[in-house]
Design an enzyme around this catalytic site. Structure first.
Site, PDB file in Angstrom:
ATOM      1  CG  HIS A   1      40.161  32.825  29.969  1.00  0.00           C
ATOM      2  ND1 HIS A   1      39.912  34.275  29.468  1.00  0.00           N
ATOM      3  CD2 HIS A   1      41.097  32.971  30.796  1.00  0.00           C
ATOM      4  CE1 HIS A   1      40.929  35.100  29.945  1.00  0.00           C
ATOM      5  NE2 HIS A   1      41.514  34.349  31.012  1.00  0.00           N
TER       6      HIS A   1
HETATM    7  P1  TYD Z   1      41.862  35.075  34.865  1.00  0.00           P
HETATM    8  O1  TYD Z   1      41.476  36.015  34.116  1.00  0.00           O
HETATM    9  O2  TYD Z   1      41.601  33.575  34.795  1.00  0.00           O
HETATM   10  O3  TYD Z   1      43.618  35.148  34.800  1.00  0.00           O
HETATM   11  P2  TYD Z   1      44.501  34.865  33.489  1.00  0.00           P
HETATM   12  O4  TYD Z   1      43.661  34.884  32.273  1.00  0.00           O
HETATM   13  O5  TYD Z   1      45.477  35.762  33.613  1.00  0.00           O
HETATM   14  O6  TYD Z   1      45.065  33.526  33.541  1.00  0.00           O
HETATM   15  O7  TYD Z   1      41.714  35.317  36.396  1.00  0.00           O
HETATM   16  C1  TYD Z   1      42.445  34.776  37.504  1.00  0.00           C
HETATM   17  C2  TYD Z   1      41.733  34.862  38.639  1.00  0.00           C
HETATM   18  O8  TYD Z   1      41.751  36.041  39.195  1.00  0.00           O
HETATM   19  C3  TYD Z   1      40.400  34.542  38.707  1.00  0.00           C
HETATM   20  O9  TYD Z   1      40.103  33.755  40.028  1.00  0.00           O
HETATM   21  C4  TYD Z   1      39.416  35.701  38.667  1.00  0.00           C
HETATM   22  C5  TYD Z   1      40.541  36.658  39.188  1.00  0.00           C
HETATM   23  N1  TYD Z   1      40.471  38.061  38.756  1.00  0.00           N
HETATM   24  C6  TYD Z   1      39.663  38.941  39.237  1.00  0.00           C
HETATM   25  O10 TYD Z   1      39.205  38.925  40.444  1.00  0.00           O
HETATM   26  N2  TYD Z   1      39.451  40.265  38.777  1.00  0.00           N
HETATM   27  C7  TYD Z   1      40.129  40.275  37.618  1.00  0.00           C
HETATM   28  O11 TYD Z   1      39.903  41.492  37.016  1.00  0.00           O
HETATM   29  C8  TYD Z   1      40.698  39.335  36.739  1.00  0.00           C
HETATM   30  C9  TYD Z   1      41.316  39.708  35.309  1.00  0.00           C
HETATM   31  C10 TYD Z   1      41.025  38.274  37.559  1.00  0.00           C
END
Ligand code: TYD
Length: 140
Positions: A57
Site C-alpha cells: 500500500h
Molecule cells: P497494515 O498497515 O495494512 O499492515 P502492513 O502494512 O504491516 O501489512 O495494517 C494491517 C491491519 O492492522 C489493518 O487491519 C489495520 C490494522 N492497523 C491498525 O489498526 N493500526 C495501525 O496503526 C496499523 C499500522 C494497522
C-alpha cells in the site's frame, strides 16, 4: 500547477547512531533532534511467518522511520516509476519513507521485529491499497 510527487530518491537510510557500552547498545530517537518529523505513533510487526509479504500500500501523508529492531527484512519502495529494494538489518539504521510511495516488506528473518515510527495516528483514509489507484495517483 502539477504537484511534485516524492520519489524513491527522497527516501534515505539514516544512521540513528548508538550509545555503546560494554553491556550493550542504546539507540535513541527524539522528536526535534534526530528524526525529520514528529512521532505520533509507534507500532511493530513481529511473528511474521517465513515467506510472508507485508505492506502492499501507499500513504497520502504518512511519513515513517522503519527499523529492523531485531533480525532483518527488506523494504521495497516504489514511486510508480522507480523501484528500490532496501535491506534493513541493524537496529541503529532507519529507512525514512516519505509520503506517496508504494511499499512492500518481505524476506523477514525468523524472530525479526520491524519497528515503525510514524508521523500520524492510524487513519484508513490515508491508505491507497489498490495498486492501479496508486499508479493513477503517482502519475498526477
Ligand atoms: P497494515 O498497515 O495494512 O499492515 P502492513 O502494512 O504491516 O501489512 O495494517 C494491517 C491491519 O492492522 C489493518 O487491519 C489495520 C490494522 N492497523 C491498525 O489498526 N493500526 C495501525 O496503526 C496499523 C499500522 C494497522
Amino acid at each position: 500547477m502539477k504537484k511534485k510527487r516524492n520519489t524513491v530518491f527522497d527516501c534515505s537510510i539514516i544512521d540513528i547512531s548508538k550509545v555503546h557500552t560494554i553491556s550493550g547498545n542504546i539507540t535513541v530517537v527524539e522528536n526535534d533532534k534526530n528524526i525529520p518529523f514528529a512521532v505520533k505513533r509507534i507500532y511493530y510487526l513481529y511473528d511474521v511467518p517465513g515467506g510472508e509479504l507485508r505492506g502492499g500500500h501507499a500513504h497520502y501523508e504518512l511519513e515513517q522511520f522503519i527499523v529492523a529492531a531485531s533480525g532483518s527484512f527488506d523494504v521495497i519502495i516504489n514511486d510508480g516509476t522507480n523501484r528500490k529494494r532496501v535491506s534493513l538489518n541493524r537496529p541503529n539504521l532507519a529507512l525514512h519513507v516519505v509520503p506517496g510511495l508504494w511499499r512492500e516488506l518481505d524476506n523477514f528473518s525468523s524472530g525479526s521485529i520491524c519497528l515503525v515510527l510514524a508521523s500520524h495516528i492510524y487513519e484508513e483514509s490515508d491508505y491507497i491499497r489498490d495498486y492501479n489507484s496508486f499508479l493513477d495517483f503517482a502519475k498526477r
